[in-house]
Design a protein around this motif. Structure first.
Motif, mmCIF file in Angstrom:
data_model
loop_
_atom_site.group_PDB
_atom_site.id
_atom_site.type_symbol
_atom_site.label_atom_id
_atom_site.label_comp_id
_atom_site.label_asym_id
_atom_site.label_seq_id
_atom_site.Cartn_x
_atom_site.Cartn_y
_atom_site.Cartn_z
ATOM 1 N N GLU A 72 7.624 -8.097 11.917
ATOM 2 C CA GLU A 72 7.092 -9.437 11.668
ATOM 3 C C GLU A 72 6.602 -10.081 12.965
ATOM 4 N N SER A 73 7.369 -9.930 14.040
ATOM 5 C CA SER A 73 6.949 -10.488 15.335
ATOM 6 C C SER A 73 5.679 -9.817 15.829
ATOM 7 N N LYS A 74 5.613 -8.515 15.675
ATOM 8 C CA LYS A 74 4.434 -7.765 16.101
ATOM 9 C C LYS A 74 3.214 -8.209 15.287
ATOM 10 N N ASP A 75 3.386 -8.331 13.970
ATOM 11 C CA ASP A 75 2.278 -8.762 13.119
ATOM 12 C C ASP A 75 1.798 -10.167 13.505
ATOM 13 N N GLU A 76 2.742 -11.040 13.796
ATOM 14 C CA GLU A 76 2.392 -12.402 14.198
ATOM 15 C C GLU A 76 1.556 -12.383 15.483
ATOM 16 N N PHE A 99 -1.956 -11.174 14.634
ATOM 17 C CA PHE A 99 -2.763 -12.205 13.983
ATOM 18 C C PHE A 99 -3.230 -13.253 14.986
ATOM 19 N N LYS A 100 -2.371 -13.626 15.928
ATOM 20 C CA LYS A 100 -2.779 -14.569 16.972
ATOM 21 C C LYS A 100 -3.897 -13.981 17.824
ATOM 22 N N GLU A 101 -3.762 -12.703 18.190
ATOM 23 C CA GLU A 101 -4.781 -12.031 19.005
ATOM 24 C C GLU A 101 -6.097 -11.939 18.237
ATOM 25 N N ILE A 102 -6.022 -11.604 16.948
ATOM 26 C CA ILE A 102 -7.232 -11.523 16.120
ATOM 27 C C ILE A 102 -7.898 -12.892 16.034
ATOM 28 N N SER A 103 -7.084 -13.929 15.829
ATOM 29 C CA SER A 103 -7.614 -15.286 15.738
ATOM 30 C C SER A 103 -8.294 -15.695 17.051
ATOM 31 N N THR A 104 -7.660 -15.357 18.167
ATOM 32 C CA THR A 104 -8.233 -15.669 19.477
ATOM 33 C C THR A 104 -9.560 -14.936 19.671
ATOM 34 N N LEU A 105 -9.587 -13.661 19.306
ATOM 35 C CA LEU A 105 -10.821 -12.882 19.453
ATOM 36 C C LEU A 105 -11.925 -13.413 18.537
#
Length: 166
Positions: free
Chosen positions: A140-144, A147-153
């Motif tokens: 769950e932490s890894k997925d979070e 998702f943050k990295e994807i959102s930033t990109l």
């Protein structure tokens, strides 16, 4: 059906002797662990097999228990009064913390997949549940983070696209 009493004498058959040694050693260590847990006793057992192999159990540290025993026997030769209440409390706290540390270290080894022999099915299932819960939290932490990295990109892509259209 009741168990028959056995005659206590040396077992002639070496294979049967070895099996009996292993079973009784495990039983002795189990009883020592139970006594330590139930009565908060500091226990150390040292057993040498007929072949000279060392087996030991200690509720804290074998060395500490032996050292304490040696100090106790040295103290019995003197006429000193009993240790102060404060010292007794500190020794009790030390023993409790040492026991807790040993238990947590043992649990950590189990979680790392070490020293699992001798555990029963229920204990192994409990360890498995702990590991599954931990793995779920890590995932769950890894997925979070993903998702943050994807959102930033995505934000950067939109920003760059807006710069190119301007």
């Amino acid at each position: 059906m009741t168990r028959q009493k056995i005659q206590i004498k040396k077992i002639d058959n070496t294979a049967a002797r070895q099996v009996t040694f292993s079973k009784r050693r495990r039983g002795l260590f189990k009883k020592a662990h139970e006594l330590s847990t139930l009565c908060d006793a500091e226990i150390a057992l040292v057993v040498f097999s007929a072949t000279g192999k060392l087996f030991e159990y200690s509720s804290t540290s074998t060395g500490q228990v032996i050292e304490r025993r040696n100090l106790q026997s040295e103290g019995s030769h003197r006429l000193d009064p009993l240790p102060s209440l404060e010292l007794q409390l500190e020794l009790g706290t030390y023993a409790t913390l040492s026991k807790e540390l040993a238990e947590k270290t043992r649990e950590l080894r189990w979680l790392k997949g070490e020293e699992l022999q001798g555990l029963d099915l229920e204990e192994l299932q409990n360890i498995e549940k702990l590991l599954e819960g931990g793995l779920r939290r890590v995932t769950e932490s890894k997925d979070e983070l993903f998702f943050k990295e994807i959102s930033t990109l995505q934000s950067k892509v939109i920003y760059v696209a807006n710069l190119q259209h301007s």
